[in-house]
Design a protein around this motif. Structure first.
Motif, mmCIF file in Angstrom:
data_model
loop_
_atom_site.group_PDB
_atom_site.id
_atom_site.type_symbol
_atom_site.label_atom_id
_atom_site.label_comp_id
_atom_site.label_asym_id
_atom_site.label_seq_id
_atom_site.Cartn_x
_atom_site.Cartn_y
_atom_site.Cartn_z
ATOM 1 N N LEU A 1 5.621 8.012 14.323
ATOM 2 C CA LEU A 1 4.564 7.076 14.736
ATOM 3 C C LEU A 1 4.103 7.422 16.154
ATOM 4 N N HIS A 2 2.791 7.507 16.351
ATOM 5 C CA HIS A 2 2.299 7.736 17.711
ATOM 6 C C HIS A 2 0.910 7.151 17.879
ATOM 7 N N THR A 3 0.669 6.598 19.043
ATOM 8 C CA THR A 3 -0.596 5.944 19.395
ATOM 9 C C THR A 3 -1.044 4.963 18.318
ATOM 10 N N LEU A 4 -0.123 4.076 17.932
ATOM 11 C CA LEU A 4 -0.451 3.086 16.911
ATOM 12 C C LEU A 4 -1.305 1.971 17.480
ATOM 13 N N GLN A 5 -1.866 1.184 16.566
ATOM 14 C CA GLN A 5 -2.698 0.041 16.905
ATOM 15 C C GLN A 5 -1.977 -1.248 16.508
ATOM 16 N N PRO A 6 -2.317 -2.359 17.124
ATOM 17 C CA PRO A 6 -1.660 -3.625 16.743
ATOM 18 C C PRO A 6 -1.775 -3.929 15.253
ATOM 19 N N GLU A 7 -2.868 -3.519 14.610
ATOM 20 C CA GLU A 7 -3.020 -3.801 13.173
ATOM 21 C C GLU A 7 -2.079 -2.972 12.296
ATOM 22 N N ASP A 8 -1.369 -2.045 12.917
ATOM 23 C CA ASP A 8 -0.357 -1.278 12.180
ATOM 24 C C ASP A 8 0.961 -2.028 12.076
ATOM 25 N N SER A 9 1.048 -3.160 12.734
ATOM 26 C CA SER A 9 2.258 -3.982 12.643
ATOM 27 C C SER A 9 2.436 -4.441 11.206
ATOM 28 N N ASN B 1 -1.035 11.707 -0.240
ATOM 29 C CA ASN B 1 -1.341 11.082 1.042
ATOM 30 C C ASN B 1 -2.493 10.141 0.754
ATOM 31 N N ASN B 2 -2.214 8.868 0.835
ATOM 32 C CA ASN B 2 -3.196 7.883 0.394
ATOM 33 C C ASN B 2 -4.159 7.519 1.527
ATOM 34 N N SER B 3 -4.831 8.545 2.056
ATOM 35 C CA SER B 3 -5.818 8.355 3.129
ATOM 36 C C SER B 3 -5.228 7.635 4.334
ATOM 37 N N VAL B 4 -4.019 8.055 4.704
ATOM 38 C CA VAL B 4 -3.326 7.422 5.826
ATOM 39 C C VAL B 4 -3.785 8.063 7.145
ATOM 40 N N PRO B 5 -4.062 7.254 8.174
ATOM 41 C CA PRO B 5 -4.475 7.818 9.475
ATOM 42 C C PRO B 5 -3.436 8.781 10.018
ATOM 43 N N SER B 6 -3.899 9.757 10.771
ATOM 44 C CA SER B 6 -3.016 10.816 11.260
ATOM 45 C C SER B 6 -2.017 10.328 12.304
ATOM 46 N N ARG B 7 -2.171 9.107 12.801
ATOM 47 C CA ARG B 7 -1.179 8.566 13.729
ATOM 48 C C ARG B 7 0.155 8.273 13.014
ATOM 49 N N PHE B 8 0.140 8.331 11.687
ATOM 50 C CA PHE B 8 1.364 8.260 10.887
ATOM 51 C C PHE B 8 1.625 9.673 10.353
ATOM 52 N N SER B 9 2.792 10.224 10.668
ATOM 53 C CA SER B 9 3.097 11.589 10.276
ATOM 54 C C SER B 9 4.432 11.611 9.549
ATOM 55 N N PRO B 10 4.447 11.863 8.249
ATOM 56 C CA PRO B 10 5.713 11.880 7.518
ATOM 57 C C PRO B 10 6.395 13.232 7.606
ATOM 58 N N GLU B 11 7.708 13.200 7.394
ATOM 59 C CA GLU B 11 8.489 14.426 7.355
ATOM 60 C C GLU B 11 9.605 14.248 6.342
ATOM 61 N N CYS B 12 9.798 15.246 5.492
ATOM 62 C CA CYS B 12 10.842 15.180 4.463
ATOM 63 C C CYS B 12 11.640 16.475 4.515
ATOM 64 N N PRO B 13 12.686 16.536 5.341
ATOM 65 C CA PRO B 13 13.448 17.776 5.507
ATOM 66 C C PRO B 13 14.279 18.144 4.280
ATOM 67 N N ASN B 14 14.647 17.155 3.500
ATOM 68 C CA ASN B 14 15.382 17.399 2.247
ATOM 69 C C ASN B 14 15.191 16.200 1.328
ATOM 70 N N SER B 15 15.699 16.310 0.130
ATOM 71 C CA SER B 15 15.421 15.268 -0.866
ATOM 72 C C SER B 15 16.067 13.933 -0.541
ATOM 73 N N SER B 16 16.992 13.914 0.420
ATOM 74 C CA SER B 16 17.700 12.679 0.738
ATOM 75 C C SER B 16 17.150 11.945 1.946
ATOM 76 N N GLU C 1 0.848 -1.192 0.000
ATOM 77 C CA GLU C 1 0.000 0.000 0.000
ATOM 78 C C GLU C 1 0.879 1.236 0.000
ATOM 79 N N LEU C 2 0.681 2.083 -0.990
ATOM 80 C CA LEU C 2 1.379 3.359 -0.998
ATOM 81 C C LEU C 2 0.789 4.247 0.090
ATOM 82 N N MET C 3 1.664 4.859 0.897
ATOM 83 C CA MET C 3 1.184 5.730 1.969
ATOM 84 C C MET C 3 1.379 7.198 1.592
ATOM 85 N N PHE C 4 2.622 7.560 1.292
ATOM 86 C CA PHE C 4 2.949 8.964 1.020
ATOM 87 C C PHE C 4 3.949 9.057 -0.129
ATOM 88 N N VAL C 5 3.852 10.181 -0.857
ATOM 89 C CA VAL C 5 4.820 10.500 -1.904
ATOM 90 C C VAL C 5 5.320 11.912 -1.683
#
Lengths: 112, 115
Positions: free
Chosen positions: B78-86, B57-72, B44-48
């Motif tokens: 990750l915060h307050t995840l659920q077991p199904e996020d394993s 953002n492929n409708s990803v729950p807000s408990r997943f938060s991406p950050e891209c400070p630079n192109s590399s 499943e694609l999450m973020f590009v």
């Protein structure tokens, strides 16, 4: 929406057997088609691709032909080796899309 | 070695924890991706991200938060995840957008277990 369906695994073969892993797709227009391989403990690697109908992708003895009429991209290899044991993913990239759509993967085990 | 490095390779976290996954690419690419790989399900694609900007953002729950400070570099906080996020979380990169036919390169993944 676009989707990819692969044959369910796991698939277990003996060394030197002939391999076919089926892949069919649903997409509008003319997608590009890919096979990726994931060896144990590693990320996905591009194995081969085809970008238009009747193209044949090939690499490391594996082949797949883009069949528009049957919407298929089956992976084949004439004589598998133990080192081919991995998970194989079929994927498509729709025209104008930024994302790859993957199948669920097929786990292949080759016994000596 | 694909040029895309992910750390940690394995992570076990409780549902109330906050952790981050890190991805670094050494290929000079300008597009980066997060995928989720669960057992017996398609990737499943999450973020590009393109040139540090999030383009999908492929409708990803807000408990997943991406950050891209630079192109590399690409992070997945990750915060307050659920077991199904394993799952196995895969980072990938490409030179330019893959609609141009550019090959996408994957890292080895980070195995996440939520307990």
């Amino acid at each position: 929406g676009d989707s990819v369906t692969q044959m369910e695994g796991p698939v277990t073969l003996s060394e030197e057997a002939f391999l076919t892993i089926n892949c069919t797709y649903t997409a509008t227009g003319y997608p590009s088609l890919f096979w990726y391989v994931q060896y144990p403990g590693e990320g996905l690697q591009l194995l081969l691709k085809a970008t238009k109908a009747d193209d044949k992708g090939s690499n490391k003895g594996f082949e797949a032909t883009y069949r528009k009429e049957t919407t298929s991209f089956h992976l084949e290899k004439g004589s598998v080796q133990v080192s081919d044991s991995a998970v194989y993913f079929c994927a498509l990239l729709s025209q104008g899309a930024q994302k790859l759509v993957f199948g669920q993967g097929t786990r292949l085990t080759i016994n000596p | 070695e694909t040029g895309v490095t992910q750390t940690p390779r394995h992570l076990v976290m409780g549902m109330t924890n906050k952790k981050s996954l890190k991805c670094e690419q050494h290929l000079g690419h300008n597009a980066m991706y997060w995928y989720k790989q669960s057992a017996k399900k398609p990737l499943e694609l999450m973020f590009v991200y393109n040139f540090k900007e999030q383009t999908e953002n492929n409708s990803v729950p807000s408990r997943f938060s991406p950050e891209c400070p630079n192109s590399s570099h690409l992070f997945l906080h990750l915060h307050t995840l659920q077991p199904e996020d394993s799952a196995l979380y895969l980072c990938a990169s490409s030179q330019g957008q893959i609609i141009s036919g550019n090959t996408i390169y994957f890292g080895e993944g980070s195995w996440l277990t939520v307990v």
